[in-house]
Design a protein around this motif. Sequence first.
Motif, PDB file in Angstrom:
ATOM      1  N   GLN A  15       3.775  -2.506 -11.134  1.00  0.00           N
ATOM      2  CA  GLN A  15       3.402  -2.957  -9.845  1.00  0.00           C
ATOM      3  C   GLN A  15       2.423  -1.813  -9.273  1.00  0.00           C
ATOM      4  O   GLN A  15       2.423  -0.885  -9.911  1.00  0.00           O
ATOM      5  CB  GLN A  15       4.588  -2.675  -8.877  1.00  0.00           C
ATOM      6  N   ALA A  16       1.363  -2.184  -8.685  1.00  0.00           N
ATOM      7  CA  ALA A  16       0.199  -1.612  -8.545  1.00  0.00           C
ATOM      8  C   ALA A  16       0.514  -0.376  -7.732  1.00  0.00           C
ATOM      9  O   ALA A  16       0.003   0.761  -8.138  1.00  0.00           O
ATOM     10  CB  ALA A  16      -0.750  -2.390  -7.071  1.00  0.00           C
ATOM     11  N   GLU A  17       1.510  -0.395  -7.012  1.00  0.00           N
ATOM     12  CA  GLU A  17       1.904   0.916  -6.042  1.00  0.00           C
ATOM     13  C   GLU A  17       2.467   2.094  -7.281  1.00  0.00           C
ATOM     14  O   GLU A  17       2.054   3.117  -7.009  1.00  0.00           O
ATOM     15  CB  GLU A  17       3.239   0.502  -5.267  1.00  0.00           C
ATOM     16  N   VAL A  18       3.172   1.369  -8.116  1.00  0.00           N
ATOM     17  CA  VAL A  18       3.710   2.406  -9.087  1.00  0.00           C
ATOM     18  C   VAL A  18       2.564   2.914  -9.826  1.00  0.00           C
ATOM     19  O   VAL A  18       2.668   4.074 -10.312  1.00  0.00           O
ATOM     20  CB  VAL A  18       4.717   1.402 -10.228  1.00  0.00           C
ATOM     21  N   ILE A 104       8.614  -0.463  -7.280  1.00  0.00           N
ATOM     22  CA  ILE A 104       9.509   0.343  -6.371  1.00  0.00           C
ATOM     23  C   ILE A 104       9.791  -0.579  -5.263  1.00  0.00           C
ATOM     24  O   ILE A 104       9.006  -1.298  -4.595  1.00  0.00           O
ATOM     25  CB  ILE A 104       8.172   1.485  -5.672  1.00  0.00           C
ATOM     26  N   ALA A 105      11.052  -0.294  -4.868  1.00  0.00           N
ATOM     27  CA  ALA A 105      11.543  -1.106  -3.745  1.00  0.00           C
ATOM     28  C   ALA A 105      11.524  -0.609  -2.517  1.00  0.00           C
ATOM     29  O   ALA A 105      10.955  -1.257  -1.598  1.00  0.00           O
ATOM     30  CB  ALA A 105      13.189  -1.276  -4.040  1.00  0.00           C
ATOM     31  N   LYS A 106      11.585   0.724  -2.367  1.00  0.00           N
ATOM     32  CA  LYS A 106      11.681   1.435  -1.218  1.00  0.00           C
ATOM     33  C   LYS A 106      10.117   1.357  -0.420  1.00  0.00           C
ATOM     34  O   LYS A 106       9.232   1.684  -1.176  1.00  0.00           O
ATOM     35  CB  LYS A 106      11.767   2.980  -1.105  1.00  0.00           C
ATOM     36  N   SER A 107      10.099   0.876   0.699  1.00  0.00           N
ATOM     37  CA  SER A 107       8.993   0.890   1.628  1.00  0.00           C
ATOM     38  C   SER A 107       8.483   2.233   2.028  1.00  0.00           C
ATOM     39  O   SER A 107       7.156   2.566   1.842  1.00  0.00           O
ATOM     40  CB  SER A 107       9.171   0.210   2.771  1.00  0.00           C
ATOM     41  N   GLY A 108       9.328   3.339   2.020  1.00  0.00           N
ATOM     42  CA  GLY A 108       8.581   4.533   2.352  1.00  0.00           C
ATOM     43  C   GLY A 108       7.976   5.344   1.563  1.00  0.00           C
ATOM     44  O   GLY A 108       7.116   6.086   1.595  1.00  0.00           O
TER      45      GLY A 108
END
Length: 234
Positions: A15-18, A104-108
Amino acid sequence: SSRSLRNNAEKFEFQAEVSRLMDIIVNSLYSNKDIFLRELISNASDALDKIRFLSLTDKEVLGEGDATKLDMQIKLDKEKKILSLRDRGIGMTKEDLIKNLGTIAKSGTSAFVEKVQSSGDLNLIGQFGVGFYSVYLVADYVEVVSKHNDDKQYVWESKADGAFAISEDTWNEPLGRGTEIRLHLRDEAQEYLEESKLKELVKRYSEFINFPIYIWASKEVDVEVPADEDDSGD
Ligand SMILES: CCNC(=O)[C@H]1O[C@@H](n2cnc3c(N)nc(I)nc32)[C@H](O)[C@@H]1O
């Protein structure tokens, strides 16, 4: 390490965030690299808690023999330069590996990523549920071998270069149940193959852990060859 991901493995994009977080970690100048072990011990402890909780209502889930021992084992393989942490926790199915280690599930977390981008301080990484990725502070190639009661044994692997791969495990020894994180250490992280260093870290990070942690060191590779006896003796 120069190796590429196994060619017949199923490949995935992070996932891009990861990917962004992993890039920050790989390129970070954060100096306290020891925290990777704290994060691995914490994840292993959570996994052991899960199977222990399930076993309270169904003893069967613990299996038999070694699988009933709820512990962690750290292995130092000086020859292959691999530090591994194995737990006999609940283990991950193939789907768990893909979801838990690829997204990553968490929004924070994006808030955390912003903060780390500026501060460079990775110490709080565990509180955002992404402590696992700190392994890339000391390793350039990581394998996660896992066996859950409901699935076969799989291997997740990644070099933190945007991709990861999953293969059915037909070559490692069966874990019975649980997870083994295998860290192929960077050249500058060889200190993590020394027992003295690991004993110190385990003592520091196991204060609130409710499971035994064993450290196994492989035989020394460079066996000391006794200096030639001077031939002055007769
Ligand atoms: C990379 C961010 N995600 C994780 O660390 C998740 O991966 C899973 N995980 C990490 N190490 C694990 C481990 N040793 N056993 C089990 I079961 N699950 C583990 C947990 O769901 C964590 O929340």
